[in-house]
Design an enzyme around this catalytic site. Structure first.
Site, mmCIF file in Angstrom:
data_model
loop_
_atom_site.group_PDB
_atom_site.id
_atom_site.type_symbol
_atom_site.label_atom_id
_atom_site.label_comp_id
_atom_site.label_asym_id
_atom_site.label_seq_id
_atom_site.Cartn_x
_atom_site.Cartn_y
_atom_site.Cartn_z
ATOM 1 N N TYR A 182 35.944 1.959 -14.992
ATOM 2 C CA TYR A 182 35.206 2.726 -13.986
ATOM 3 C C TYR A 182 35.726 2.454 -12.587
ATOM 4 C CZ TYR A 182 31.653 4.251 -17.331
ATOM 5 O OH TYR A 182 30.997 4.842 -18.367
ATOM 6 N N LYS A 231 9.917 -21.021 -23.324
ATOM 7 C CA LYS A 231 9.629 -19.678 -22.804
ATOM 8 C C LYS A 231 10.896 -18.815 -22.869
ATOM 9 C CE LYS A 231 10.653 -21.192 -18.064
ATOM 10 N NZ LYS A 231 10.070 -21.597 -16.766
ATOM 11 N N MET A 251 28.666 -1.225 -19.461
ATOM 12 C CA MET A 251 27.441 -1.539 -20.212
ATOM 13 C C MET A 251 27.760 -2.072 -21.606
ATOM 14 S SD MET A 251 24.214 0.867 -21.314
ATOM 15 C CE MET A 251 23.772 1.314 -19.653
ATOM 16 N N ARG A 282 3.309 -20.116 -5.397
ATOM 17 C CA ARG A 282 3.618 -19.234 -6.518
ATOM 18 C C ARG A 282 2.441 -19.343 -7.476
ATOM 19 N NH1 ARG A 282 8.941 -20.226 -10.251
ATOM 20 N NH2 ARG A 282 7.415 -21.631 -11.148
HETATM 21 C C1 LIG Z 1 10.186 -23.052 -16.819
HETATM 22 C C2 LIG Z 1 9.166 -24.051 -16.428
HETATM 23 C C3 LIG Z 1 9.370 -25.397 -16.728
HETATM 24 C C4 LIG Z 1 10.664 -25.924 -17.311
HETATM 25 O O1 LIG Z 1 11.568 -26.045 -16.235
HETATM 26 P P1 LIG Z 1 13.093 -26.498 -16.525
HETATM 27 O O2 LIG Z 1 13.681 -26.685 -15.178
HETATM 28 O O3 LIG Z 1 13.685 -25.335 -17.250
HETATM 29 O O4 LIG Z 1 13.042 -27.725 -17.314
HETATM 30 C C5 LIG Z 1 8.361 -26.289 -16.424
HETATM 31 N N1 LIG Z 1 7.215 -25.878 -15.855
HETATM 32 C C6 LIG Z 1 6.980 -24.587 -15.531
HETATM 33 C C7 LIG Z 1 5.690 -24.207 -14.909
HETATM 34 C C8 LIG Z 1 7.959 -23.629 -15.808
HETATM 35 O O5 LIG Z 1 7.740 -22.354 -15.490
#
Ligand SMILES: *Cc1c(COP(=O)(O)O)cnc(C)c1O
Length: 385
Positions: A268, A46, A316, A140
Site C-alpha cells: 500500500y 485478565k 491487515m 483511575r
Molecule cells: C493488570 C493489573 C495487575 C497486574 O499488573 P502487572 O503489572 O501486569 O503485574 C494488578 N492489579 C490491577 C488492578 C491490574 O489491573
C-alpha cells in the site's frame, strides 16, 4: 531443583500462522515471582491471560506458587470457574449492574471501589466477599481518598448486617516501573493510611495488596500480604530489572516468493521501493492478527536463522519480507517473534518498533482469531531457527 509442575497441554496442527505458548516459561516466571515475596501471589489472568490463554496460565501459575487468581470482571472470572479452577478468585472493575449474584454463588470475590458498588454487593443474595479498593494515586479505579473513610464505615455496617465480608483492601501503583519515581512513596503512604482508616472503622481485612509485577520485583515495602502479578507471569518485567522468560513464539509460513527488480514498489502507498533486485516473501499475517501496523518499516523476522526486514506497510492480512538473494521455499516457516534465544525478534523489540509496550503486543496477538494458538512445554524453536 524439582521439576516444574505443569498443566496439561492441548495440541493440534496448523499450516497457517501459529502462536505457541510455552507454559514452562510461565511456570519458571511464577516460581521466580513467588520467591521474591513473603506474601501470597495472585496470578492476574485478565485479557485472556495477557493473550496467553487464561485457563492454561492460571493452572500453570497455581501449580507453581500462586494461590490466588485475579481478573477484571465477573465476565472474565466465570470461564475460570467453568474450567474447574477453585482457587480464591478476585474480580475488580465490575460496572454497576454486573452479575454480582453469580459472582457470590461462584465464590468470586468483588473489589468495591465506591459506595454504589458496595450497595449492590450488599443487596445481592448471599454474603459477598469484598476487597475495598482505594485509589493510591492514579485517579483511575478505586475510591477517591475523600470518600474512603465513609466507604469503610458503610462496609463495616454491611458487614455487621451479614451482607458482606470485607476480606481485603487493595490499591495500585501508577509508576512502579520506575522505582525512583516519587509517585511510589505517595502510593505507599496513601495505602498505609487507607489500611489505618479501615482498621479504625472496625474492619479486619486479611488480604492487603498493592504491588503488581514491577513493585513485587523492586520494592518489598509494597508487598503487604499479597502481590497481584500478571505481566511477569508471561515474561514481561515493566521495571526492566529482572530477566524473565518470554512465553510466546509466533511463526508463519512464507506463502509465496517472487523475484523482483530494483525499484519495485511494495504494498500500500508504495511505502517501500526495493533498492536492488531481490526476493520478496509473502507472510499471511497482518495487523488483523495483532502484528502492530505501527512497526511497518522497522520490523524484522527470522528466516533460516537470519534477521530479514519486513518491507512496505504491514497490511491487515499480510506482510512482505525482503529475503535478499536467499529465497526460501513457499511453505517454509519464519519466526516472527519469540523469547529471543535463537536470534528471533522479541516481544520487547516488536513493542519498540511499534512505539508501544509489550503488554499491547501480546494481548493483540492473543486475541487474533486467525492465528492458531497452541500450548506446549519447553523450547520450541529447535529445528526451526
Ligand atoms: C493488570 C493489573 C495487575 C497486574 O499488573 P502487572 O503489572 O501486569 O503485574 C494488578 N492489579 C490491577 C488492578 C491490574 O489491573
Amino acid at each position: 531443583m524439582s521439576a516444574p509442575c505443569l498443566a496439561p497441554v492441548t495440541t493440534h496442527r496448523t499450516a497457517g500462522p501459529l502462536l505457541e505458548v510455552d507454559l514452562a516459561a510461565v511456570a519458571a516466571n511464577t516460581r521466580l515471582l513467588a520467591g521474591r515475596t513473603s506474601g501470597a501471589l495472585m496470578a492476574v489472568v485478565k485479557a485472556d491471560g495477557f493473550g496467553h490463554g487464561a485457563v492454561d496460565v492460571a493452572r500453570t501459575a497455581l501449580a507453581n506458587g500462586a494461590t490466588w487468581l485475579g481478573v477484571t470482571s465477573v465476565v472474565e472470572a466465570m470461564p475460570l470457574r467453568a474450567a474447574g479452577l477453585r482457587a480464591p478468585l478476585l474480580s475488580w472493575l465490575n460496572p454497576l449492574g454486573a452479575d454480582v449474584a453469580t459472582a457470590i454463588a461462584s465464590d468470586v470475590d468483588l473489589a468495591v471501589p465506591s459506595h454504589a458498588h458496595l450497595l449492590e454487593a450488599a443487596a445481592a443474595p448471599g454474603r459477598a466477599r469484598v476487597h475495598l479498593h482505594v485509589d493510591t494515586g492514579m485517579a483511575r479505579d478505586g475510591a477517591a481518598p475523600a470518600t474512603w473513610a465513609a466507604l469503610c464505615a458503610a462496609a463495616r455496617r454491611a458487614e455487621r448486617l451479614g451482607q458482606v465480608q470485607v476480606v481485603g483492601v487493595m490499591g495500585h501503583l501508577g509508576c512502579a516501573d520506575d522505582p525512583s519515581d516519587g509517585c511510589n512513596a505517595l502510593g505507599r503512604t496513601r495505602f498505609a493510611w487507607a489500611l489505618e482508616t479501615a482498621r479504625a472503622a472496625g474492619l479486619r481485612p486479611a488480604h492487603l495488596h498493592l504491588a503488581a509485577t514491577a513493585a513485587t520485583l523492586t520494592d518489598p515495602r509494597t508487598h503487604h500480604t499479597m502481590s497481584r502479578v500478571g505481566a511477569g507471569l508471561v515474561g514481561i518485567d515493566p521495571s526492566g530489572t529482572t530477566p524473565l522468560r518470554g512465553a510466546l513464539t509466533l511463526t508463519a509460513p512464507i506463502s509465496s516468493v517472487r523475484r523482483v527488480r530494483a525499484g519495485t514498489p511494495v504494498g500500500y502507498a508504495h511505502a517501500h521501493h526495493t533498492d536492488r533486485a531481490t526476493h520478496l516473501g509473502l507472510l499471511p499475517l497482518g495487523y488483523g492478527d495483532g502484528l502492530p501496523r505501527a512497526a511497518s518499516g522497522r520490523a524484522e523476522v527470522l528466516v533460516r536463522g537470519r534477521r530479514r526486514p519486513l518491507v512496505g506497510r504491514i497490511s491487515m492480512d499480510q506482510a512482505v519480507v525482503d529475503l535478499g538473494d536467499r529465497p526460501v521455499d513457499p511453505g517454509e516457516r519464519v519466526v516472527v517473534l519469540g523469547p529471543g534465544g535463537a536470534g528471533e525478534p522479541t516481544t520487547a523489540e516488536w513493542a519498540e518498533w511499534a512505539g508501544t509496550i509489550p503488554h499491547e503486543v501480546v494481548t493483540g496477538l492473543g486475541r487474533a482469531s486467525r492465528v492458531s494458538r497452541r500450548h506446549r512445554i519447553g523450547h520450541h524453536l529447535r529445528g526451526l531457527a
